[in-house]
Design a protein around this motif. Structure first.
Motif, PDB file in Angstrom:
ATOM      1  N   LYS A 125      77.662 127.083  65.410  1.00 38.43           N
ATOM      2  CA  LYS A 125      78.432 126.937  66.646  1.00 38.43           C
ATOM      3  C   LYS A 125      78.183 125.572  67.296  1.00 38.43           C
ATOM      4  N   ALA A 126      76.947 125.042  67.108  1.00 37.09           N
ATOM      5  CA  ALA A 126      76.584 123.753  67.717  1.00 37.09           C
ATOM      6  C   ALA A 126      77.041 122.569  66.874  1.00 37.09           C
ATOM      7  N   GLY A 127      77.614 122.839  65.707  1.00 35.06           N
ATOM      8  CA  GLY A 127      78.095 121.765  64.847  1.00 35.06           C
ATOM      9  C   GLY A 127      77.026 121.098  64.011  1.00 35.06           C
ATOM     10  N   VAL A 128      75.879 121.749  63.870  1.00 37.31           N
ATOM     11  CA  VAL A 128      74.795 121.207  63.038  1.00 37.31           C
ATOM     12  C   VAL A 128      75.099 121.544  61.574  1.00 37.31           C
ATOM     13  N   PRO A 129      75.019 120.569  60.638  1.00 38.82           N
ATOM     14  CA  PRO A 129      75.362 120.842  59.239  1.00 38.82           C
ATOM     15  C   PRO A 129      74.492 121.951  58.631  1.00 38.82           C
ATOM     16  N   ALA A 278      67.720 117.744  52.348  1.00 41.17           N
ATOM     17  CA  ALA A 278      68.552 116.553  52.170  1.00 41.17           C
ATOM     18  C   ALA A 278      68.872 116.338  50.700  1.00 41.17           C
ATOM     19  N   ASN A 279      70.108 116.022  50.427  1.00 40.99           N
ATOM     20  CA  ASN A 279      70.526 115.653  49.083  1.00 40.99           C
ATOM     21  C   ASN A 279      70.135 114.209  48.801  1.00 40.99           C
ATOM     22  N   GLN A 280      70.086 113.884  47.502  1.00 42.34           N
ATOM     23  CA  GLN A 280      69.771 112.512  47.125  1.00 42.34           C
ATOM     24  C   GLN A 280      70.869 111.540  47.565  1.00 42.34           C
ATOM     25  N   SER A 283      73.440 113.331  52.183  1.00 42.47           N
ATOM     26  CA  SER A 283      73.893 114.476  52.984  1.00 42.47           C
ATOM     27  C   SER A 283      72.705 115.376  53.307  1.00 42.47           C
ATOM     28  N   PHE A 284      72.800 116.143  54.397  1.00 41.71           N
ATOM     29  CA  PHE A 284      71.662 116.964  54.818  1.00 41.71           C
ATOM     30  C   PHE A 284      72.160 118.245  55.467  1.00 41.71           C
ATOM     31  N   TYR A 285      71.301 119.276  55.437  1.00 44.34           N
ATOM     32  CA  TYR A 285      71.654 120.583  55.964  1.00 44.34           C
ATOM     33  C   TYR A 285      70.487 121.146  56.773  1.00 44.34           C
ATOM     34  N   PHE A 286      70.805 121.799  57.898  1.00 41.60           N
ATOM     35  CA  PHE A 286      69.792 122.468  58.712  1.00 41.60           C
ATOM     36  C   PHE A 286      69.108 123.582  57.921  1.00 41.60           C
ATOM     37  N   MET A 287      67.784 123.633  58.008  1.00 47.60           N
ATOM     38  CA  MET A 287      67.035 124.682  57.339  1.00 47.60           C
ATOM     39  C   MET A 287      66.412 125.639  58.356  1.00 47.60           C
TER      40      MET A 287
END
Length: 662
Positions: A125-129, A278-280, A283-287
């Motif tokens: 909802k907050a737009g965090v990846p 984080a991808n090489q 790109s990155f994603y919230f954990m």
């Protein structure tokens, strides 16, 4: 600002909080269990209160006992450290109801981030990846399997309430999903009392990058840059560094904004860490978000020049953040290595026992040691076996890495198995040195990190023998009360040279070192090798030696019958064999047989009351990766064993009451 705080934790984080509080003029109250009566944090605090038994559930997890200690000592606030109750919303609320300030975020933020699935819904909802996956409440096995098919293999099943690598399984193919789900749920319910799971895309060669955030009660938010925590074993961090290698200003700003957005979404106040996969490709994603101070916070302190515990105290006292985002800068590079009492050769199993010898590298502007123990303290089976955090700083990653390599070779620990040699191999392996980082680095570098055991080098045998000779000479000089040639151990003989044998063994390898006294030192022989040796002893077992034409600095630490030789970043526990014991009637003695070293009792081999011959095996100890058998010193009987199988014993403790036969 507070005048007195209670620290609801133990070990190095309790000592760390005490250090800052003392600098700010704040009195501290420690709490401790029965196992921590003599612990370092108890010794450092202004006051200390016993709160229960050795097990954490009987002490450090007892909310009411902690609150009672705070009330009785007049503490105004409670710092929870990390672990134990630090992310327990009920504890934070109980503090507030008792009229105490909880030095941490609001209970609403702790609850919001306490469930991985609920947190990810908030972040969406907050737009965090977010990592592609399923984060909902539907837990039907067939439904989850279908979600895994939709996401695409490999996938990761994760306990929604999990942490520390528990309740987590990577699944590479559909036929393995059902069994992995069952196993993951079973582990989750046992560890967290909740078998709710989520399913996510498994990122290949992922990096683990986290952002340190801070917020105050006035609505100000900042991020204090990133830490790379990719080097892990079984999802537990081993090395952490800041800043993250290869991080661009644009990516740092994007991750920092995402972390601050995550904190704002839950109305965060205080110190927190937002963790990303984080991808090489960048790109990155919230954990997840850890609603507390992190173990690895010192690397952030080293590159910013800030004290994050001070920031915590000021924010909790109602003060605004000391700096704005624009005022924060990065200076140099820092790396942290976690020094553990564990055996990497045995799957990183924890080791317990007394720290017979503990000599860390010296603190400086470049090297920092955060620890909760000192020489002589016990590593018990009740808590995390961390010995210390070794943090280094320099102007570049290459220079910081050189500092870390040097510092690891200077760390000398006797009494428990430890991971210093493993860490030394880890920081020199090409993947880490070249910053080719991902969470699978340790598994990928198995060959380099777990090499075949090499034989003890000849130099180590010579150093152990030379240390024995120097100890004997020093002792003789100290005990000499008058200048008498008959009291000197200088090898002088009326006719000829003094010759003797020093015998040492390591596992099944035994060496007899021949010793001949000569002017200025000794000639030492080992097989066909002959070398002139001399030297001096220093503090903490240090030895400055000359072996032939070679001069070197090393250390030889005596613990029981062991001579622990530290040389060029390696350690070898060599056992001294007493060649002076002839076994004659005048030398045979009964009484108590004592432990020659700290260790664990593996087996009792004799029956009490049974007549035994000299040399009969009585019991087996395990210490420093080796087994050691205690033998009957003479013909006789065991009157009683003073130890039990599985018991950890310290050096010198009585093991067997033995009676020599008439």
């Amino acid at each position: 600002m507070f005048t007195k705080i209670l620290i609801a934790n133990r070990g190095e984080i309790a000592c760390r909080v005490i250090k800052t509080a003392r600098r700010l003029g704040i009195a501290t109250v420690a709490v401790y269990s029965e196992a921590d009566v003599n612990a370092r944090h108890v010794r450092l605090a202004d006051e200390a209160v016993l709160i229960g038994g050795a097990e954490a559930r009987d002490s450090y997890l007892k909310t009411e006992r902690i609150l009672k200690a705070a009330r009785e000592t007049g503490a105004q606030a409670i710092h929870p450290g990390y672990g134990f109750l630090s992310e327990n919303a009920d504890f934070a609320e109980a503090c507030l109801q008792a009229g105490l300030v909880f030095i941490g975020p609001p209970t609403s933020a702790i609850r919001a981030m306490g469930s991985k699935s609920a947190a990810k819904s908030l972040m969406e909802k907050a737009g965090v990846p977010l990592t592609p996956g399923y984060h909902g409440d539907q837990q039907d096995a067939d439904f989850l399997a279908a979600q895994a098919e939709r996401i695409g293999y490999p996938v990761l099943i994760k306990a929604a309430a999990g942490g520390g690598g528990k309740g987590m399984r990577r699944v590479d193919q559909p036929q393995d999903f059902a069994a992995s789900l069952t196993s993951c749920k079973r582990e989750a319910i046992n560890a967290f009392g909740d078998d709710h799971v989520l399913v996510e895309k498994y990122v290949l060669k992922p990096r683990h990058i986290e952002i340190q955030v801070f917020a105050d009660s006035a609505g100000n938010y900042v991020y204090l840059f990133e830490r790379d925590c990719s080097v892990q074993r079984r999802h537990q961090k081993v090395l952490e560094e800041a800043p993250a290698p290869g991080m661009t200003p644009e990516r740092r700003a994007a991750m920092g904004k995402a972390a601050v957005d995550a904190a704002k979404a839950v109305g965060y106040v205080g110190a927190g860490t937002v963790e990303f996969i984080a991808n090489q490709d960048g790109s990155f994603y919230f954990m997840e978000m850890n609603t507390r101070l992190q173990v690895e916070h010192p690397v952030t302190e080293m590159i910013t020049g800030l004290d994050l515990v001070e920031w915590q105290l000021r924010v909790a006292a109602g003060e605004p953040l000391p700096l704005t985002q624009e005022q924060l800068t990065i200076q140099g590079h820092a790396i942290e290595a976690r020094i553990y009492a564990e055996d990497p050769e045995k799957g990183f199993l924890p080791s317990t026992g007394r720290l017979v010898h503990l000599a860390p590298p010296a603190d400086s502007d470049h090297v920092r040691i955060d620890t909760g123990v000192e020489q002589g303290d016990e590593i018990t089976p009740f808590y995390d076996p961390m010995i210390a955090k070794l943090i280094v700083w320099d102007h570049s990653r290459e220079q910081a890495l050189a500092r870390l390599r040097k510092a690891l070779t200077q760390y000398r620990i006797v009494g428990v198995a430890n991971n210093t040699e493993f860490l030394a191999r880890l920081v020199t392996c090409p993947s880490f040195a070249n910053a080719d980082l991902d969470t699978g680095l340790i598994e990928r570098e198995q060959g380099a990190l777990f090499p075949v055991a090499a034989p003890v080098p000849e130099t180590a045998w010579y150093l152990a023998a030379l240390a024995e000779l120097l100890h004997e000479s020093d002792t003789a000089r100290q005990e000499t009360t008058q200048a008498s040639p008959w009291q000197m151990l200088d090898g002088w003989r009326l006719n000829g040279q003094s010759q003797r044998i020093i015998s040492l063994h390591h596992s099944e390898d035994r060496h007899d070192i021949g010793v001949t006294s000569v002017a200025g030192g000794w000639n030492l022989s080992l097989g066909e090798s002959l070398v002139f040796a001399r030297g001096t002893l220093g503090a903490n077992g240090q030895i400055h030696a000359q072996l032939g034409e070679r001069r070197l600095h090393a250390a030889v630490v005596t613990a029981g019958e062991r001579r622990h030789v530290f040389l060029e970043g390696r350690a070898w526990p060599l056992a001294r064999v007493d060649n002076l014991h002839t076994g004659g009637e005048g030398e045979e003695a009964g009484g108590g047989l004592r432990a020659p070293m700290p260790g664990k009792i593996v087996a009792l081999l004799a029956q009490s009351g049974t007549l035994l011959e000299k040399g009969a095996p009585l019991l087996v100890m395990e210490a420093m990766k080796m087994e050691h058998t205690i033998h009957a010193p003479a013909r006789g009987t065991v009157k009683a064993f003073r130890c039990a199988v599985g018991e950890q014993v310290t050096d010198g403790v009585e093991l067997v009451e033995y009676e020599v036969a008439p």
